[in-house]
Design an enzyme around this catalytic site. Structure first.
Site, short mmCIF file in Angstrom:
data_model
loop_
_atom_site.label_atom_id
_atom_site.label_comp_id
_atom_site.label_asym_id
_atom_site.label_seq_id
_atom_site.Cartn_x
_atom_site.Cartn_y
_atom_site.Cartn_z
N GLY A 1 0.81 -1.22 0.00
CA GLY A 1 0.00 0.00 0.00
C GLY A 1 0.84 1.27 0.00
O GLY A 1 2.07 1.21 0.04
N GLN A 2 0.17 2.42 -0.04
CA GLN A 2 0.88 3.71 -0.06
C GLN A 2 1.80 3.86 1.14
O GLN A 2 2.96 4.21 1.01
CB GLN A 2 -0.12 4.87 -0.08
CG GLN A 2 -0.88 5.04 -1.37
CD GLN A 2 -1.59 6.40 -1.44
OE1 GLN A 2 -0.98 7.40 -1.83
NE2 GLN A 2 -2.86 6.43 -1.08
N LEU A 3 1.26 3.57 2.32
CA LEU A 3 2.07 3.69 3.53
C LEU A 3 3.11 2.58 3.59
O LEU A 3 4.26 2.80 3.97
CB LEU A 3 1.17 3.66 4.77
CG LEU A 3 1.89 3.72 6.12
CD1 LEU A 3 2.84 4.91 6.20
CD2 LEU A 3 0.87 3.77 7.26
N ASP B 1 -1.86 -12.54 5.16
CA ASP B 1 -3.13 -11.86 5.37
C ASP B 1 -3.41 -11.83 6.86
O ASP B 1 -3.73 -12.85 7.46
CB ASP B 1 -4.25 -12.61 4.63
CG ASP B 1 -5.60 -11.91 4.75
OD1 ASP B 1 -5.69 -10.88 5.44
OD2 ASP B 1 -6.57 -12.41 4.15
N TYR C 1 -16.11 1.96 7.85
CA TYR C 1 -14.64 2.00 7.83
C TYR C 1 -14.10 2.58 9.14
O TYR C 1 -13.19 2.01 9.75
CB TYR C 1 -14.15 2.83 6.64
CG TYR C 1 -12.67 3.13 6.69
CD1 TYR C 1 -11.74 2.12 6.52
CD2 TYR C 1 -12.21 4.42 6.94
CE1 TYR C 1 -10.38 2.38 6.59
CE2 TYR C 1 -10.86 4.69 7.01
CZ TYR C 1 -9.95 3.67 6.84
OH TYR C 1 -8.60 3.94 6.93
#
Length: 285
Positions: free
Chosen positions: A12-14, A34, A123
């Protein structure tokens, strides 16, 4: 002896920013581990690592409201951190975890680190639940971040593309906050671990002026050499009316950074970082 790190959610981005900051860390994508699968987490050999850095999450504010993604969101964002918290407690590991401004309802400005959570959407609820699980780990850092910009899909990149394609977007003018570059979150993470900062929950974002999404979008147009007045303001209520399935967002996402500064970390102003980011993006259209 130097500590050994494992980064989860490395795709991911982070996660990408963390991998750049910790090049010697073991980096695992969701496909490789996972965290929502308790059996996978139990079977992994954690004995080689001192610090678990969890950047894994399912981030889809609107999609998480649907029957298709609601349970998957809870698995990734609540059960996953719960599984890691169990390991960290049992094996005496340090657990670093990243939270979200979406755990708040956004009625308050300048959110405090210890403000009681009151999420508006699935979320945000799932992230709040994950935070509570991680908070039970004796050696934990929870970094609450907002409006993340990194290597991937993000708002400034979208606005730059629209500007180049001569599209004049409507952007909400009543949601306020600061951008947080993934590289800055990674820098804070390294600072915390290198300097043995007191465990706990911290607001972590870039410093800089609190602005609306509309103002930031207009800034992007300007930094890209376009007329900032092409960006049209619209209220969240108006925008939501035209977008079926639009999940509620907190109107105020700006965070008080006093505790972060007291820990000795000085967050950078996002303004120059945004200018540099927009300049390095390719011209589209």
């Amino acid at each position: 002896m130097s500590k050994k790190y494992v980064i989860l959610g490395a795709g991911g981005q982070l996660g990408k920013a963390l991998c750049a900051m910790f090049p010697d860390a073991k980096a695992l994508s969701r496909e490789e581990l996972d965290i929502a699968d308790e059996e996978q987490v139990k079977a992994f050999d954690w004995s080689k690592y001192d610090v678990i850095i969890n950047a894994a999450a399912l981030v889809n504010a609107d999609g998480s409201e649907t029957d298709e993604l609601r349970a998957k969101t809870w698995l990734a964002n609540a059960y996953g951190p719960r599984n890691l918290a169990k390991i960290a407690i049992e094996q005496n590991k340090t657990l670093v975890h990243y939270s979200s401004d979406y755990v708040w309802d956004g009625r308050e400005k300048n959110h405090q680190d210890d403000e009681v959570v009151a999420p508006l959407l699935v979320y945000g609820e799932s992230k709040a639940a994950g935070d509570l699980a991680v908070s039970l780990v004796p050696k934990h850092y929870i970094m609450r971040v907002s409006w993340v910009v990194g290597d991937g899909h993000n708002m400034p990149k979208t606005m730059k593309n629209l500007a180049d394609m001569r599209i004049n977007p409507k952007v909400v003018d009543d949601q306020f906050g600061r951008l947080t570059f993934a590289s800055e979150i990674a820098r804070a993470t390294k600072y915390f671990l290198d300097n043995n900062v007191a465990y706990g929950l911290y607001n972590v974002s870039n410093d800089g002026p609190v602005k609306s999404w509309h103002e930031i979008a207009a800034d992007v147009f300007e930094y890209a050499g376009h007329d900032r007045n092409r960006v049209q303001p619209i209220s969240t209520e108006e925008y939501a009316a035209s977008k079926p399935g639009f999940a509620p967002r907190p109107l105020n996402s700006d965070m008080d950074l006093s505790k972060l500064r007291r820990a000795g970390f000085t967050p950078r102003d996002y303004t120059d970082m945004l200018k540099d980011y927009i300049k390095q993006l390719p011209v589209n259209g």
